[in-house]
Motif scaffolding. Structure first.
Motif, mmCIF file in Angstrom:
data_model
loop_
_atom_site.group_PDB
_atom_site.id
_atom_site.type_symbol
_atom_site.label_atom_id
_atom_site.label_comp_id
_atom_site.label_asym_id
_atom_site.label_seq_id
_atom_site.Cartn_x
_atom_site.Cartn_y
_atom_site.Cartn_z
ATOM 1 N N ALA A 1 0.778 -1.134 -0.004
ATOM 2 C CA ALA A 1 0.031 -0.079 0.024
ATOM 3 C C ALA A 1 0.825 1.155 0.031
ATOM 4 O O ALA A 1 0.119 2.550 -0.263
ATOM 5 C CB ALA A 1 -0.927 -0.103 1.052
ATOM 6 N N ALA A 2 2.218 1.267 0.302
ATOM 7 C CA ALA A 2 2.982 2.245 0.213
ATOM 8 C C ALA A 2 3.644 2.521 -1.063
ATOM 9 O O ALA A 2 4.370 3.573 -1.164
ATOM 10 C CB ALA A 2 3.903 2.390 1.563
ATOM 11 N N GLY A 3 3.345 1.731 -1.849
ATOM 12 C CA GLY A 3 4.058 1.661 -3.172
ATOM 13 C C GLY A 3 3.323 2.664 -4.058
ATOM 14 O O GLY A 3 2.350 3.453 -3.590
ATOM 15 N N ALA A 4 3.975 3.109 -5.658
ATOM 16 C CA ALA A 4 3.424 3.993 -6.362
ATOM 17 C C ALA A 4 2.043 3.706 -6.769
ATOM 18 O O ALA A 4 1.150 4.372 -6.902
ATOM 19 C CB ALA A 4 4.377 3.862 -7.608
ATOM 20 N N VAL A 5 1.521 2.369 -6.782
ATOM 21 C CA VAL A 5 0.138 1.744 -7.275
ATOM 22 C C VAL A 5 -0.672 1.888 -6.115
ATOM 23 O O VAL A 5 -1.816 2.541 -5.972
ATOM 24 C CB VAL A 5 0.165 0.597 -7.810
ATOM 25 C CG1 VAL A 5 -1.144 0.229 -8.155
ATOM 26 C CG2 VAL A 5 1.000 0.482 -9.372
ATOM 27 N N GLY A 6 -0.075 0.912 -5.014
ATOM 28 C CA GLY A 6 -1.124 0.723 -3.844
ATOM 29 C C GLY A 6 -1.461 2.325 -3.035
ATOM 30 O O GLY A 6 -2.460 2.183 -2.788
ATOM 31 N N SER A 7 -0.406 3.097 -2.916
ATOM 32 C CA SER A 7 -0.792 4.153 -2.206
ATOM 33 C C SER A 7 -1.773 5.182 -3.037
ATOM 34 O O SER A 7 -2.756 5.880 -2.425
ATOM 35 C CB SER A 7 0.366 5.254 -2.180
ATOM 36 O OG SER A 7 1.043 5.574 -3.276
ATOM 37 N N LEU A 8 -1.813 5.010 -4.198
ATOM 38 C CA LEU A 8 -3.151 5.678 -4.920
ATOM 39 C C LEU A 8 -4.213 5.071 -4.883
ATOM 40 O O LEU A 8 -5.265 5.587 -4.909
ATOM 41 C CB LEU A 8 -2.556 6.216 -6.467
ATOM 42 C CG LEU A 8 -3.502 6.974 -7.209
ATOM 43 C CD1 LEU A 8 -3.675 8.259 -6.864
ATOM 44 C CD2 LEU A 8 -3.256 7.196 -8.703
ATOM 45 N N VAL A 9 -4.090 3.623 -4.720
ATOM 46 C CA VAL A 9 -5.372 3.063 -4.641
ATOM 47 C C VAL A 9 -6.148 3.317 -3.217
ATOM 48 O O VAL A 9 -7.356 3.661 -3.259
ATOM 49 C CB VAL A 9 -4.995 1.459 -4.869
ATOM 50 C CG1 VAL A 9 -6.324 0.754 -4.138
ATOM 51 C CG2 VAL A 9 -4.652 0.858 -5.971
ATOM 52 N N CYS A 10 -5.152 3.531 -2.329
ATOM 53 C CA CYS A 10 -5.866 3.780 -1.033
ATOM 54 C C CYS A 10 -6.344 5.199 -1.069
ATOM 55 O O CYS A 10 -7.398 5.503 -0.563
ATOM 56 C CB CYS A 10 -4.569 3.811 0.105
ATOM 57 S SG CYS A 10 -3.788 2.304 0.534
ATOM 58 N N GLN A 11 -5.797 6.157 -2.003
ATOM 59 C CA GLN A 11 -6.293 7.503 -1.850
ATOM 60 C C GLN A 11 -7.620 7.616 -2.697
ATOM 61 O O GLN A 11 -8.461 8.454 -2.292
ATOM 62 C CB GLN A 11 -5.053 8.523 -2.124
ATOM 63 C CG GLN A 11 -3.953 8.650 -1.186
ATOM 64 C CD GLN A 11 -2.773 9.337 -1.868
ATOM 65 O OE1 GLN A 11 -2.724 10.645 -1.563
ATOM 66 N NE2 GLN A 11 -1.985 9.061 -2.313
ATOM 67 N N ILE A 12 -7.543 6.926 -3.713
ATOM 68 C CA ILE A 12 -8.809 7.164 -4.656
ATOM 69 C C ILE A 12 -9.972 6.493 -3.721
ATOM 70 O O ILE A 12 -11.087 7.108 -3.744
ATOM 71 C CB ILE A 12 -8.660 6.157 -6.031
ATOM 72 C CG1 ILE A 12 -7.628 7.002 -6.684
ATOM 73 C CG2 ILE A 12 -9.961 6.035 -6.606
ATOM 74 C CD1 ILE A 12 -7.233 6.026 -7.942
ATOM 75 N N ALA A 13 -9.854 5.349 -2.914
ATOM 76 C CA ALA A 13 -10.919 4.750 -2.275
ATOM 77 C C ALA A 13 -11.198 5.897 -0.985
ATOM 78 O O ALA A 13 -12.603 5.950 -0.959
ATOM 79 C CB ALA A 13 -10.496 3.498 -1.709
ATOM 80 N N LYS A 14 -10.240 6.390 -0.664
ATOM 81 C CA LYS A 14 -10.746 7.379 0.520
ATOM 82 C C LYS A 14 -11.420 8.641 0.018
ATOM 83 O O LYS A 14 -12.269 9.101 0.621
ATOM 84 C CB LYS A 14 -9.471 7.878 1.206
ATOM 85 C CG LYS A 14 -8.904 6.795 2.160
ATOM 86 C CD LYS A 14 -9.628 6.318 3.169
ATOM 87 C CE LYS A 14 -10.130 7.550 4.129
ATOM 88 N NZ LYS A 14 -11.353 6.673 5.160
ATOM 89 N N ALA A 15 -10.851 8.976 -1.346
ATOM 90 C CA ALA A 15 -11.557 10.291 -1.814
ATOM 91 C C ALA A 15 -12.875 9.862 -2.266
ATOM 92 O O ALA A 15 -13.918 10.704 -2.154
ATOM 93 C CB ALA A 15 -11.040 10.564 -3.211
ATOM 94 N N LYS A 16 -13.196 8.721 -2.489
ATOM 95 C CA LYS A 16 -14.699 8.099 -2.807
ATOM 96 C C LYS A 16 -15.366 7.656 -1.522
ATOM 97 O O LYS A 16 -16.756 7.132 -1.486
ATOM 98 C CB LYS A 16 -14.701 7.116 -3.698
ATOM 99 C CG LYS A 16 -14.344 7.638 -5.095
ATOM 100 C CD LYS A 16 -14.484 6.435 -6.019
ATOM 101 C CE LYS A 16 -14.147 6.965 -7.780
ATOM 102 N NZ LYS A 16 -15.384 8.019 -7.871
ATOM 103 N N GLY A 17 -14.881 7.879 -0.145
ATOM 104 C CA GLY A 17 -15.534 7.535 0.878
ATOM 105 C C GLY A 17 -15.552 6.352 1.744
ATOM 106 O O GLY A 17 -16.474 5.926 2.327
ATOM 107 N N HIS A 18 -14.488 5.491 1.151
ATOM 108 C CA HIS A 18 -14.545 4.139 1.646
ATOM 109 C C HIS A 18 -13.578 3.962 2.782
ATOM 110 O O HIS A 18 -12.580 4.568 2.954
ATOM 111 C CB HIS A 18 -14.106 3.137 0.623
ATOM 112 C CG HIS A 18 -15.005 3.029 -0.465
ATOM 113 N ND1 HIS A 18 -16.288 2.096 -0.673
ATOM 114 C CD2 HIS A 18 -15.381 3.957 -1.855
ATOM 115 C CE1 HIS A 18 -16.725 2.443 -1.535
ATOM 116 N NE2 HIS A 18 -16.323 3.375 -2.368
ATOM 117 N N GLN A 19 -13.964 2.516 3.508
ATOM 118 C CA GLN A 19 -12.785 2.261 4.433
ATOM 119 C C GLN A 19 -11.764 1.461 4.007
ATOM 120 O O GLN A 19 -11.963 0.743 3.154
ATOM 121 C CB GLN A 19 -13.422 1.438 5.679
ATOM 122 C CG GLN A 19 -12.442 1.064 6.861
ATOM 123 C CD GLN A 19 -13.297 -0.269 7.792
ATOM 124 O OE1 GLN A 19 -14.538 -0.249 7.649
ATOM 125 N NE2 GLN A 19 -12.503 -0.779 8.384
#
Length: 335
Positions: free
Chosen positions: A156-174
């Motif tokens: 989750a701290a890599g280039a892909v994973g960290s953006l996955v986390c942030q997109i999900a958070k931007a859309k309101g997800h846990q």
């Protein structure tokens, strides 16, 4: 005639790659002929998928040839042009990384003019480039993110994973994210990940995952495979969707690793597990850049870079991907 350096594949690795698998060569940089351009590379990317191209096997990307310069994404600046579509000074993205400069026809180099849109040029090798689109397509199209989903991301701290986390958070997800080491854990917390797992400090990944998602997960974005995939299968809820982006834990295996011992959970839980390659989703790029620009303006997306300087450090940067040295995107600054 100027001389520039390039990185060649000297030998094919068995298991973990090593410095002796690469060699640095000095070559002449010829002037551009009709329809050609000359480009000075400013940045190049190293990515886990390149490990597969070091093997002489058929895959979705052709293997690197022994004794030849390697290839990969790069951002550069046009220094001379005999193509009317490119002017001296233009910033461009190409697939001719692993070298300080090149002369080629734009089509052969995969050359595209860069519109920075307020982002630094190297971002188009990371958050605004192939890794970013991988995160976007994998989460929204492959995993089909929907309201109320609980999302688990490995690497989750890599280039892909960290953006996955942030997109999900931007859309309101846990979001639950897994990474290795205190620095990466702190980074994930800083971007709003709800529950962070330091997998290096955990004896039982399933237990650590269920601590963050007691009722289970709906989406798993897999960058790691192995024990992370087993934990995700254990924690999955009915009709969960798994987007299989990468399995870096097995890329250097010298014999076939064992598969998940709990794979049968796919059946009873009605889990959909789908592997994907970003090149099949380039149609999403305009929408991705539009959404990304908005998230950056709103402060919902940020990114980290780990930078090595100089073409001679490119092999070290690549090897660092497999020892966890990168926080965010691993890049090599060439000029």
């Amino acid at each position: 005639m100027a001389q520039v350096r390039e990185v060649r594949l000297k030998s094919r690795p068995v298991g973990m790659p090593a410095a002796e698998n690469f060699e640095i060569a000095t070559v002449d940089l010829r002037d551009p002929g009709p329809g050609e351009v000359q480009v000075k590379n400013l940045w190049m990317t190293v990515d886990p998928y390149m490990r597969g191209r070091m093997n002489d096997v058929k895959s979705y990307a052709p293997p690197f040839a022994l004794g030849e310069v390697m290839t990969g994404g790069a951002v550069g600046q046009v220094t001379a042009s005999n193509d009317p579509n490119f002017q001296e000074g233009d910033l461009v993205v190409s697939q001719l990384g692993w070298r300080e400069a090149f002369t080629a026809a734009p089509a052969a180099a995969g050359l595209q003019k860069l519109d920075p849109r307020g982002l630094p040029p190297q971002a188009f090798l990371g958050v605004a480039g192939m890794p970013g689109l991988t995160a976007y397509a994998g989460l929204l199209r492959v995993a089909a993110l929907k309201d109320g989903d609980v999302v688990f991301v490995s690497g989750a701290a890599g280039a892909v994973g960290s953006l996955v986390c942030q997109i999900a958070k931007a859309k309101g997800h846990q979001v639950i994210g897994s990474a290795g080491g205190a620095e990466k854990v702190e980074f994930l917390r800083s971007i709003g990940v709800d529950h962070v797992i330091d997998y290096k400090a955990e004896q039982d990944l399933t237990q650590a995952l269920m601590a963050g998602a007691p009722e289970g997960i709906d989406v798993y974005f897999d960058n790691v495979g192995g024990a992370h995939l087993e934990a995700a299968l254990n924690a999955a809820r009915l009709f969960a969707r798994f987007a299989i982006c990468g399995m870096i834990s097995i890329y250097n295996a010298t014999e076939p690793p064992p598969g998940p011992k709990n794979l049968a959970l796919l059946i009873g839980k009605n889990i959909r597990m789908e592997g994907f390659i970003v090149s099949h989703h380039f149609d999403l790029m305009p929408k991705f850049i539009e959404d990304l620009s908005g998230w950056v303006r709103e402060g919902k997306v940020t990114w980290k870079e780990t930078v090595f300087e100089g073409i001679d450090k490119a092999p070290d940067a690549f090897l660092g991907l497999f020892t966890g040295e990168n926080l965010g995107k691993m890049l090599v600054k060439l000029a």
